[in-house]
Design a protein around this motif. Sequence first.
Motif, PDB file in Angstrom:
ATOM      1  N   VAL A 165     -60.125 -29.412 -55.926  1.00 56.72           N
ATOM      2  CA  VAL A 165     -59.928 -30.808 -56.292  1.00 56.72           C
ATOM      3  C   VAL A 165     -60.790 -31.622 -55.343  1.00 56.72           C
ATOM      4  N   TRP A 166     -61.461 -32.646 -55.906  1.00 59.67           N
ATOM      5  CA  TRP A 166     -62.379 -33.398 -55.056  1.00 59.67           C
ATOM      6  C   TRP A 166     -62.445 -34.855 -55.493  1.00 59.67           C
ATOM      7  N   SER A 167     -62.989 -35.674 -54.605  1.00 59.80           N
ATOM      8  CA  SER A 167     -63.174 -37.086 -54.897  1.00 59.80           C
ATOM      9  C   SER A 167     -64.205 -37.649 -53.933  1.00 59.80           C
ATOM     10  N   HIS A 168     -64.427 -38.952 -54.032  1.00 59.03           N
ATOM     11  CA  HIS A 168     -65.446 -39.593 -53.202  1.00 59.03           C
ATOM     12  C   HIS A 168     -64.922 -40.931 -52.701  1.00 59.03           C
ATOM     13  N   LEU A 169     -65.171 -41.215 -51.426  1.00 61.06           N
ATOM     14  CA  LEU A 169     -64.672 -42.435 -50.794  1.00 61.06           C
ATOM     15  C   LEU A 169     -65.595 -43.615 -51.051  1.00 61.06           C
ATOM     16  N   ALA A 170     -64.993 -44.785 -51.271  1.00 61.26           N
ATOM     17  CA  ALA A 170     -65.772 -45.998 -51.523  1.00 61.26           C
ATOM     18  C   ALA A 170     -66.270 -46.649 -50.239  1.00 61.26           C
ATOM     19  N   PHE A 171     -65.510 -46.506 -49.149  1.00 57.78           N
ATOM     20  CA  PHE A 171     -65.841 -47.180 -47.894  1.00 57.78           C
ATOM     21  C   PHE A 171     -65.921 -46.186 -46.737  1.00 57.78           C
ATOM     22  N   ALA A 172     -66.457 -45.001 -46.984  1.00 59.09           N
ATOM     23  CA  ALA A 172     -66.550 -44.015 -45.900  1.00 59.09           C
ATOM     24  C   ALA A 172     -67.403 -44.523 -44.749  1.00 59.09           C
ATOM     25  N   ASP A 173     -68.362 -45.412 -45.048  1.00 58.65           N
ATOM     26  CA  ASP A 173     -69.217 -45.947 -43.992  1.00 58.65           C
ATOM     27  C   ASP A 173     -68.530 -47.052 -43.187  1.00 58.65           C
ATOM     28  N   GLU A 174     -67.281 -47.376 -43.532  1.00 54.60           N
ATOM     29  CA  GLU A 174     -66.447 -48.282 -42.739  1.00 54.60           C
ATOM     30  C   GLU A 174     -65.140 -47.552 -42.448  1.00 54.60           C
ATOM     31  N   PRO A 175     -65.139 -46.674 -41.450  1.00 50.42           N
ATOM     32  CA  PRO A 175     -64.008 -45.753 -41.257  1.00 50.42           C
ATOM     33  C   PRO A 175     -62.648 -46.415 -41.125  1.00 50.42           C
ATOM     34  N   ASP A 176     -62.595 -47.663 -40.662  1.00 52.44           N
ATOM     35  CA  ASP A 176     -61.313 -48.344 -40.478  1.00 52.44           C
ATOM     36  C   ASP A 176     -60.901 -49.164 -41.691  1.00 52.44           C
ATOM     37  N   HIS A 177     -61.674 -49.110 -42.761  1.00 54.62           N
ATOM     38  CA  HIS A 177     -61.333 -49.876 -43.947  1.00 54.62           C
ATOM     39  C   HIS A 177     -60.049 -49.308 -44.554  1.00 54.62           C
ATOM     40  N   PRO A 178     -59.124 -50.166 -44.982  1.00 55.17           N
ATOM     41  CA  PRO A 178     -57.840 -49.649 -45.481  1.00 55.17           C
ATOM     42  C   PRO A 178     -57.960 -48.760 -46.711  1.00 55.17           C
ATOM     43  N   THR A 179     -59.050 -48.880 -47.468  1.00 49.67           N
ATOM     44  CA  THR A 179     -59.182 -48.031 -48.654  1.00 49.67           C
ATOM     45  C   THR A 179     -59.375 -46.566 -48.293  1.00 49.67           C
ATOM     46  N   VAL A 180     -59.879 -46.286 -47.089  1.00 51.44           N
ATOM     47  CA  VAL A 180     -60.089 -44.888 -46.705  1.00 51.44           C
ATOM     48  C   VAL A 180     -58.742 -44.162 -46.678  1.00 51.44           C
ATOM     49  N   ARG A 181     -57.765 -44.758 -45.999  1.00 49.14           N
ATOM     50  CA  ARG A 181     -56.432 -44.153 -45.964  1.00 49.14           C
ATOM     51  C   ARG A 181     -55.792 -44.194 -47.342  1.00 49.14           C
ATOM     52  N   GLY A 182     -56.005 -45.295 -48.071  1.00 52.89           N
ATOM     53  CA  GLY A 182     -55.416 -45.398 -49.400  1.00 52.89           C
ATOM     54  C   GLY A 182     -55.950 -44.348 -50.344  1.00 52.89           C
ATOM     55  N   GLN A 183     -57.253 -44.123 -50.349  1.00 49.02           N
ATOM     56  CA  GLN A 183     -57.816 -43.090 -51.217  1.00 49.02           C
ATOM     57  C   GLN A 183     -57.376 -41.701 -50.789  1.00 49.02           C
ATOM     58  N   ALA A 184     -57.278 -41.487 -49.491  1.00 44.03           N
ATOM     59  CA  ALA A 184     -56.803 -40.181 -49.014  1.00 44.03           C
ATOM     60  C   ALA A 184     -55.391 -39.902 -49.510  1.00 44.03           C
ATOM     61  N   ASP A 185     -54.557 -40.933 -49.553  1.00 46.19           N
ATOM     62  CA  ASP A 185     -53.189 -40.758 -50.046  1.00 46.19           C
ATOM     63  C   ASP A 185     -53.187 -40.427 -51.543  1.00 46.19           C
ATOM     64  N   VAL A 186     -54.010 -41.139 -52.316  1.00 49.31           N
ATOM     65  CA  VAL A 186     -54.116 -40.847 -53.749  1.00 49.31           C
ATOM     66  C   VAL A 186     -54.609 -39.420 -53.957  1.00 49.31           C
ATOM     67  N   PHE A 187     -55.560 -39.019 -53.148  1.00 50.84           N
ATOM     68  CA  PHE A 187     -56.104 -37.665 -53.232  1.00 50.84           C
ATOM     69  C   PHE A 187     -55.026 -36.630 -52.950  1.00 50.84           C
ATOM     70  N   ASP A 188     -54.253 -36.846 -51.899  1.00 49.50           N
ATOM     71  CA  ASP A 188     -53.185 -35.901 -51.556  1.00 49.50           C
ATOM     72  C   ASP A 188     -52.178 -35.772 -52.694  1.00 49.50           C
ATOM     73  N   ARG A 189     -51.862 -36.884 -53.337  1.00 49.90           N
ATOM     74  CA  ARG A 189     -50.916 -36.828 -54.459  1.00 49.90           C
ATOM     75  C   ARG A 189     -51.509 -36.066 -55.643  1.00 49.90           C
ATOM     76  N   ALA A 190     -52.816 -36.215 -55.836  1.00 50.04           N
ATOM     77  CA  ALA A 190     -53.477 -35.470 -56.917  1.00 50.04           C
ATOM     78  C   ALA A 190     -53.427 -33.973 -56.649  1.00 50.04           C
ATOM     79  N   VAL A 191     -53.640 -33.590 -55.402  1.00 49.82           N
ATOM     80  CA  VAL A 191     -53.556 -32.177 -55.042  1.00 49.82           C
ATOM     81  C   VAL A 191     -52.149 -31.649 -55.308  1.00 49.82           C
ATOM     82  N   GLU A 192     -51.142 -32.450 -54.975  1.00 48.86           N
ATOM     83  CA  GLU A 192     -49.761 -32.034 -55.230  1.00 48.86           C
ATOM     84  C   GLU A 192     -49.508 -31.818 -56.718  1.00 48.86           C
TER      85      GLU A 192
END
Length: 393
Positions: A165-192
Amino acid sequence: MNEPWYPARAVVDLDAVRGNVRVLRDAAPGAAVMAVVKADAYGHGLLPVARAALAAGATWLGVAQPAEALALRAAGITARTFTWLYAPGAPLAELVSADVDVSVHAPWGVEEVAAAARAAGRPARVHLKVDTGLGRSGVMPDQLPEVVARLVALQGDGLLELVGVWSHLAFADEPDHPTVRGQADVFDRAVEVAERAGAHLEVRHLANSAATLTTQHVHHELVRPGLAVYGLSPVPQLGGPDAFGLRPAMTLEARLATVKAVPAGQGVSYGHAFRTPRDTVLGDVPLGYGDGIPRHASGSQDVPGAPILVGNGPSARMLHVTGRVCMDQFMVDLGPDATERAGDTVVLFGDGATGAPTAQDWADACGTISYEITTRLGARVPRVHLHAEENPA
């Protein structure tokens, strides 16, 4: 110059590629490295770069287009290879037959991959792409249960293996952007969702170059660096290549085609956006937008163009594109005391540690990103690859 003869060349140091891959391995010690070599290895040369990356310990190769994956196989490269971007009707059976991992990035792709596996007579290895927030390709979260159920059923029929399972981050070049954690959470739920449905995943992958270097919690079993393989910083606001132990692999250089004295007031290139303010010497650099040099690199009377390095050693000078970039050439004001001659070499961009302008300098001058500067370099510019001796098949 390399054959066929051309008055410019891109010199690619494969030692730099190998060193960069080792840096990326160290940055993600618990993950395997997929070196992304799409778009002719970001303009650096698909096959030489792929072999150099594998020699340095990358165990996967990633490409966008199916043709790129098939080109790797045709060259005898057998490493695990993943491809992800195709429209209906793509040659998926050829990919499955060639032992290439494929993405399913939309519900329609499930049946196309299954049909390809039937035609190939062997199961397809599938990575399910989830849209976790980039808004590009990928199955939306509300579609996941149905798509996963169908993939697992086809796996039970022996037509495919759901390996990732894979995906791509929208703001990976801004590591502290809140979407990084938000997308990681969505990704984890998809894996589940996938695992609850019966998938036995081999790899999860979310991290590109920026996330590989800066965001450890998204490394998972596999990281997918692209730009950093070529020694360019994916987070220039945080630091250049040297801040991460990277070394730019490409140097773009050309030989002056003409050098001539002109009077004050001479208009330079189309539209005369620049007129010489004094008697001076102009040099003609035989690279233009037909070679992928951005027209936005042009200079005007008030705004200097992209930087170039003229000369060698202590006498080297940082000058700028003068006037508008043409299809095959651009001009540089060498100054009234110029000593350059036709045939002398100028460097457009390379390793900043050597004093050369960088791809990032060109990106800043053109209002773009360094990815575009190297990737858009045209096919008619010869690539010269240094230090290829360690490359495996």
